[in-house]
Design a protein around this motif. Sequence first.
Motif, PDB file in Angstrom:
ATOM      1  N   CYS A 179      15.292   8.003  -0.116  1.00  8.50           N
ATOM      2  CA  CYS A 179      14.327   8.368   0.926  1.00  8.50           C
ATOM      3  C   CYS A 179      14.617   9.748   1.519  1.00  8.50           C
ATOM      4  O   CYS A 179      15.768  10.080   1.826  1.00  8.50           O
ATOM      5  CB  CYS A 179      14.355   7.316   2.035  1.00  8.50           C
ATOM      6  N   CYS A 193      10.138  11.540   4.814  1.00  6.33           N
ATOM      7  CA  CYS A 193       8.901  12.302   4.945  1.00  6.33           C
ATOM      8  C   CYS A 193       7.845  11.533   5.734  1.00  6.33           C
ATOM      9  O   CYS A 193       6.862  12.108   6.202  1.00  6.33           O
ATOM     10  CB  CYS A 193       8.355  12.665   3.566  1.00  6.33           C
ATOM     11  N   THR A 229       5.576   9.490   4.777  1.00  3.61           N
ATOM     12  CA  THR A 229       4.282   9.255   4.131  1.00  3.61           C
ATOM     13  C   THR A 229       3.902   7.787   4.199  1.00  3.61           C
ATOM     14  O   THR A 229       2.732   7.433   4.369  1.00  3.61           O
ATOM     15  CB  THR A 229       4.320   9.724   2.664  1.00  3.61           C
ATOM     16  N   CYS A 230       4.888   6.925   4.088  1.00  2.00           N
ATOM     17  CA  CYS A 230       4.638   5.483   4.135  1.00  2.00           C
ATOM     18  C   CYS A 230       4.059   5.060   5.482  1.00  2.00           C
ATOM     19  O   CYS A 230       3.189   4.177   5.554  1.00  2.00           O
ATOM     20  CB  CYS A 230       5.914   4.704   3.840  1.00  2.00           C
ATOM     21  N   THR A 234       0.458   5.963   5.580  1.00  2.00           N
ATOM     22  CA  THR A 234      -0.327   5.156   4.652  1.00  2.00           C
ATOM     23  C   THR A 234      -0.604   3.762   5.189  1.00  2.00           C
ATOM     24  O   THR A 234      -1.693   3.213   4.998  1.00  2.00           O
ATOM     25  CB  THR A 234       0.407   5.036   3.302  1.00  2.00           C
ATOM     26  N   CYS A 235       0.362   3.190   5.886  1.00  2.00           N
ATOM     27  CA  CYS A 235       0.266   1.794   6.323  1.00  2.00           C
ATOM     28  C   CYS A 235      -0.922   1.579   7.255  1.00  2.00           C
ATOM     29  O   CYS A 235      -1.061   2.277   8.261  1.00  2.00           O
ATOM     30  CB  CYS A 235       1.553   1.374   7.033  1.00  2.00           C
ATOM     31  N   ASP A 279       0.814  -1.219   0.000  1.00  2.00           N
ATOM     32  CA  ASP A 279       0.000   0.000   0.000  1.00  2.00           C
ATOM     33  C   ASP A 279       0.843   1.263   0.000  1.00  2.00           C
ATOM     34  O   ASP A 279       0.441   2.297  -0.549  1.00  2.00           O
ATOM     35  CB  ASP A 279      -0.927   0.019   1.223  1.00  2.00           C
ATOM     36  N   CYS A 280       2.008   1.211   0.606  1.00  2.00           N
ATOM     37  CA  CYS A 280       2.846   2.398   0.749  1.00  2.00           C
ATOM     38  C   CYS A 280       3.624   2.750  -0.514  1.00  2.00           C
ATOM     39  O   CYS A 280       4.081   3.886  -0.675  1.00  2.00           O
ATOM     40  CB  CYS A 280       3.823   2.210   1.905  1.00  2.00           C
ATOM     41  N   ALA A 312       2.966   3.130  -3.794  1.00  2.00           N
ATOM     42  CA  ALA A 312       2.460   4.156  -4.705  1.00  2.00           C
ATOM     43  C   ALA A 312       2.434   5.543  -4.077  1.00  2.00           C
ATOM     44  O   ALA A 312       2.427   6.556  -4.799  1.00  2.00           O
ATOM     45  CB  ALA A 312       1.063   3.773  -5.187  1.00  2.00           C
ATOM     46  N   THR A 313       2.402   5.617  -2.754  1.00  2.00           N
ATOM     47  CA  THR A 313       2.294   6.922  -2.081  1.00  2.00           C
ATOM     48  C   THR A 313       3.644   7.589  -1.849  1.00  2.00           C
ATOM     49  O   THR A 313       3.681   8.766  -1.499  1.00  2.00           O
ATOM     50  CB  THR A 313       1.576   6.778  -0.728  1.00  2.00           C
ATOM     51  N   CYS A 314       4.740   6.870  -2.018  1.00  2.00           N
ATOM     52  CA  CYS A 314       6.066   7.455  -1.772  1.00  2.00           C
ATOM     53  C   CYS A 314       6.343   8.531  -2.811  1.00  2.00           C
ATOM     54  O   CYS A 314       6.403   8.245  -4.014  1.00  2.00           O
ATOM     55  CB  CYS A 314       7.151   6.384  -1.822  1.00  2.00           C
ATOM     56  N   PRO A 315       6.540   9.794  -2.404  1.00  2.00           N
ATOM     57  CA  PRO A 315       6.698  10.884  -3.372  1.00  2.00           C
ATOM     58  C   PRO A 315       7.999  10.865  -4.142  1.00  2.00           C
ATOM     59  O   PRO A 315       8.116  11.552  -5.164  1.00  2.00           O
ATOM     60  CB  PRO A 315       6.595  12.132  -2.489  1.00  2.00           C
TER      61      PRO A 315
END
Length: 291
Positions: A79, A82, A84-85, A88-89, A51-52, A54-57
């Motif tokens: 990395c 940030c 974001t992962c 998201t998790c 899930d994480c 696709a969200t990693c910028p």
Amino acid sequence: MGRVATVNQIIPFSCVDGPGSRLVIFLQGCNFNCKNCHNPYTIDMCDSCGDCVATCPVGALSLTTEQEKSKVVWNSELCTRCDTCLATCPKQSSPKTRQYRVPEMLELIRKQVHFINGITVSGGEATLQLPFIIELFQAIKSSPDLSHLSCMVDSNGYVSEGGWQQVIPYLDGAMIDLKSWQEHTHRYITDRDNHRVFSSLKLLAAEGKLYEIRLLYIPKVSDFDSEVNAVAGYLNQLPASVRVKLNAFQHHGVTGEARLWGTCSEAQMLELAARLTERGVGNLVLPSVYL
């Protein structure tokens, strides 16, 4: 030397995780589910759901297949931290971990050996990966260039007597968290009872391996103030050399229900410390900052 550890983070220099300057190894995974955890992303192991990714910028995460199983791979050079992962998790777990074998960890330690006094293994909950710790500490104690380093564990104390007995020959000290006095309060905070924690404290104290007991004061939640007589009586039975470290609950890193709990002010902490001191508790260590 075949043991492998899942490591969340390594801090090459720390002065708050045991005596002197220390290299601190934070292992991933914990058997408590504390509502007040300041590092909730260290509790669960990443299950590589993806899930994480696709969200990693910056594209620092990718999904690969190894032996017909999906695996999230983290590129630390890309990395930007940030986190974001982590947001998201669905499990609040971190994909940003590394696998270390003992020889690899020894190599890292040797690069810092002239600047540190010892090694502390923390978490998450360090003792969930106890075989790795035993092998690492045994290797340190048997290496002429590393044997002077003290080897310590920071733990919630929820490990069996047999587990402690295996590591004690190579252990210089343990720092144990006591989350609350009453079992029902402890279970509310951590989802676990505290019987094994008290057993660990008793064993380590008898073996001369208890360096520090830590009490996290959460006003109106943890019960150290309402149970101060019992707590003081217990602490007074520990060896005088054992440090009693009082920690003040703050909201940093905390999620969920605990965000609604009141934080611990300096005045509240000083009041608790005074009440313990009045009852004969010595070797108290108070917070240096309240944030």
